[in-house]
Design a protein around this motif. Sequence first.
Motif, PDB file in Angstrom:
ATOM      1  N   UNK A 118       0.832  -1.205   0.000  1.00  0.00           N
ATOM      2  CA  UNK A 118       0.000   0.000   0.000  1.00  0.00           C
ATOM      3  C   UNK A 118       0.869   1.260   0.000  1.00  0.00           C
ATOM      4  N   UNK A 119       1.930   1.245   0.747  1.00  0.00           N
ATOM      5  CA  UNK A 119       2.851   2.393   0.767  1.00  0.00           C
ATOM      6  C   UNK A 119       3.524   2.607  -0.568  1.00  0.00           C
ATOM      7  N   UNK A 120       4.011   1.532  -1.191  1.00  0.00           N
ATOM      8  CA  UNK A 120       4.678   1.626  -2.498  1.00  0.00           C
ATOM      9  C   UNK A 120       3.704   2.136  -3.544  1.00  0.00           C
ATOM     10  N   UNK A 121       2.476   1.621  -3.539  1.00  0.00           N
ATOM     11  CA  UNK A 121       1.493   2.063  -4.533  1.00  0.00           C
ATOM     12  C   UNK A 121       1.106   3.531  -4.325  1.00  0.00           C
ATOM     13  N   UNK A 122       1.006   3.973  -3.101  1.00  0.00           N
ATOM     14  CA  UNK A 122       0.655   5.376  -2.866  1.00  0.00           C
ATOM     15  C   UNK A 122       1.789   6.301  -3.305  1.00  0.00           C
ATOM     16  N   UNK A 123       3.042   5.912  -3.107  1.00  0.00           N
ATOM     17  CA  UNK A 123       4.179   6.725  -3.565  1.00  0.00           C
ATOM     18  C   UNK A 123       4.201   6.766  -5.087  1.00  0.00           C
TER      19      UNK A 123
END
Length: 136
Positions: A118-123
Amino acid sequence: MTAVETRVRSVLDAPRGRRFSRTPMVAGRGPAFPESPLARERRLLRQMADNPRVAHRIEHGILPQWMDVARERREREAAAMNTATPPPLPPQPPTAPRRARGRHRAPSRWGRRQALLLGVLSVLGAMIAPVLGSFP
């Protein structure tokens, strides 16, 4: 003092070995008049006539021998059924070994992966959004 109390007291006052009546004994040879097994059985059954099972036996006689044989056969068959081994189970397909879960309150590893994803996709979304917003 009642008759029962007198009898109890006389029994308890008697010396050890002479408290209860026994069949008369001939010196060194046993009972003076030995009782046959049948006579003994009849005497005991008369004494126990108030017992319902004994009353039934006196009225109807003892069970026939074939009933005892049938009961013993049923008991043997039941014992054989209890000791018989069950048929073997069909072979099951092999399964993957399960992972140990570890401590009860430890966070699952899958939760950490989801948070990272989720963090990678949001970045990536934050980086791509200005580029996509510039096209007409």
